[in-house]
Scaffold this motif. Sequence first.
Motif, PDB file in Angstrom:
ATOM      1  N   GLY A   1       0.792  -1.216   0.000  1.00  0.00           N
ATOM      2  CA  GLY A   1       0.000   0.000   0.000  1.00  0.00           C
ATOM      3  C   GLY A   1       0.827   1.269   0.000  1.00  0.00           C
ATOM      4  O   GLY A   1       0.317   2.359  -0.282  1.00  0.00           O
ATOM      5  N   LEU A   2       2.117   1.126   0.310  1.00  0.00           N
ATOM      6  CA  LEU A   2       3.004   2.292   0.252  1.00  0.00           C
ATOM      7  C   LEU A   2       3.050   2.900  -1.135  1.00  0.00           C
ATOM      8  O   LEU A   2       3.320   4.094  -1.295  1.00  0.00           O
ATOM      9  CB  LEU A   2       4.425   1.894   0.680  1.00  0.00           C
ATOM     10  N   ALA A   3       2.799   2.073  -2.147  1.00  0.00           N
ATOM     11  CA  ALA A   3       2.818   2.572  -3.533  1.00  0.00           C
ATOM     12  C   ALA A   3       1.784   3.671  -3.752  1.00  0.00           C
ATOM     13  O   ALA A   3       1.953   4.530  -4.617  1.00  0.00           O
ATOM     14  CB  ALA A   3       2.580   1.415  -4.501  1.00  0.00           C
ATOM     15  N   LEU A   4       0.720   3.655  -2.943  1.00  0.00           N
ATOM     16  CA  LEU A   4      -0.312   4.693  -3.062  1.00  0.00           C
ATOM     17  C   LEU A   4       0.223   6.063  -2.647  1.00  0.00           C
ATOM     18  O   LEU A   4      -0.281   7.095  -3.086  1.00  0.00           O
ATOM     19  CB  LEU A   4      -1.521   4.336  -2.191  1.00  0.00           C
ATOM     20  N   LEU A   5       1.211   6.056  -1.777  1.00  0.00           N
ATOM     21  CA  LEU A   5       1.722   7.307  -1.214  1.00  0.00           C
ATOM     22  C   LEU A   5       2.940   7.840  -1.953  1.00  0.00           C
ATOM     23  O   LEU A   5       3.343   8.981  -1.716  1.00  0.00           O
ATOM     24  CB  LEU A   5       2.086   7.106   0.262  1.00  0.00           C
ATOM     25  N   LEU A   6       3.535   7.011  -2.800  1.00  0.00           N
ATOM     26  CA  LEU A   6       4.824   7.379  -3.388  1.00  0.00           C
ATOM     27  C   LEU A   6       4.769   8.686  -4.165  1.00  0.00           C
ATOM     28  O   LEU A   6       5.667   9.523  -4.058  1.00  0.00           O
ATOM     29  CB  LEU A   6       5.315   6.243  -4.295  1.00  0.00           C
TER      30      LEU A   6
END
Length: 440
Positions: free
Chosen positions: A367-372
Amino acid sequence: MKRLARSLYLQVLLAVVLGALVGHLFPATGASLKPLGDGFIKLVKMLIAPIVFATVVTGIAKMGDLRKVGRVGLKGLLYFEVLTTVALAIGLVVARLARPGAGMNVDPATLDTKAIASYTNGAQAHGTVDFLMNVIPRDVADAFARGDILQVLLFSVLFGAALAALKDKGRPVLELVDGLSLVLFRIVGFVMRLAPVGAFGAMAFTVGKYGIATLLSLGKLIACFYATSALFVVLMLGLVLRWCGLGLFRFLRYIKEEIFVVLGTSSSESALPLMMRKMEKLGCSKPVVGLVVPMGYSFNLDGTSIYLTLATLFIAQATNTHVTLVQELEILAVLLLTSKGAAAVTGGGFITLAATLSAVGNIPVAGLALLLGIDRFMSEARAITNLIGNGVASVAVSRWEGELDQARARAVLAGTVPDEVEPANDPEPPAVPAGLGLHG
């Protein structure tokens, strides 16, 4: 035009606006300007370790009372723990109420995790023992070479304590370090003339690389984070300053140059030397500033703390991961440890978030990819909140220690006394020739 030529914050503000325009109108050109921002931050980071060393050593050696050093350090750590815990809790509450990730219905399996590999590969939760052991440097040169603030701080405290114990025999070394600090702050003055260039390059890169459209797609999370950070500053930090007899908005106006430098570079470290100098001129005790501000850059990251809990629950909501109240309290407990290791540089909060998700286990790290794409925009609010929090911390601990010159602070904030006038509460060592002290 004369005011613009003299005012650093106006120059930085203009550079930020121009950088955003260049990044928006010419994305490729804006993205290529990244070295300007990186180069400025490297110049500042080059000076941080020696400035922390010189300031802490002279502060402790002039203080003379080693029990007072320990007392100030403990008060600082207690203050940091209380404020960062409140910040973590506020982020958790806002995420529960606003639910910025609700309705996104993201399948973690469909996310491209290649971009976050550099963060998650090295992201792991460190225990308290590991963290404390890491404070001890392998050798002094390594601590200074890597710019590890906590390691430099540990050596500086020991060095200053040894000088204080030597008394008259250590005076020549004290004079040398005191004179060195004057040179270092003069170099800071030279470097800060490049702040507009660094801010221009950093902002042009951010907008050119990620685009303003990125802000619109995840605008609810960004709005929640900025609003929560502003709420924390106005309510919590404003309350602390009121206890100290000072007003928040006058304090913010006093450090406006540092705030705009951080806004442009997205790194609170870029303003650390200036912040230490400003807090001393405000009327805070020099030994307190020398200990509290550097420690705060590892232990008092209020903005990062808000971001961590808010982003953690955002990912859970966006991926439809059910999190119970007990699990939320577990997340809070984990963050109480991992947030203390968050670096005060760009991306530090993102790395710590990766480590936290890895430790918690039930929220997908993918889910970190959503924040990148938006992390760079959020890092600006993180860094500014961290900066303000550390400035307020030095005021609060000085007040707690009974060494805040409140009359001077009120006068400086009101603009009736120029902040260039040196404070009178800096304890001088006996028989040190006039002109060798940091305050001249």
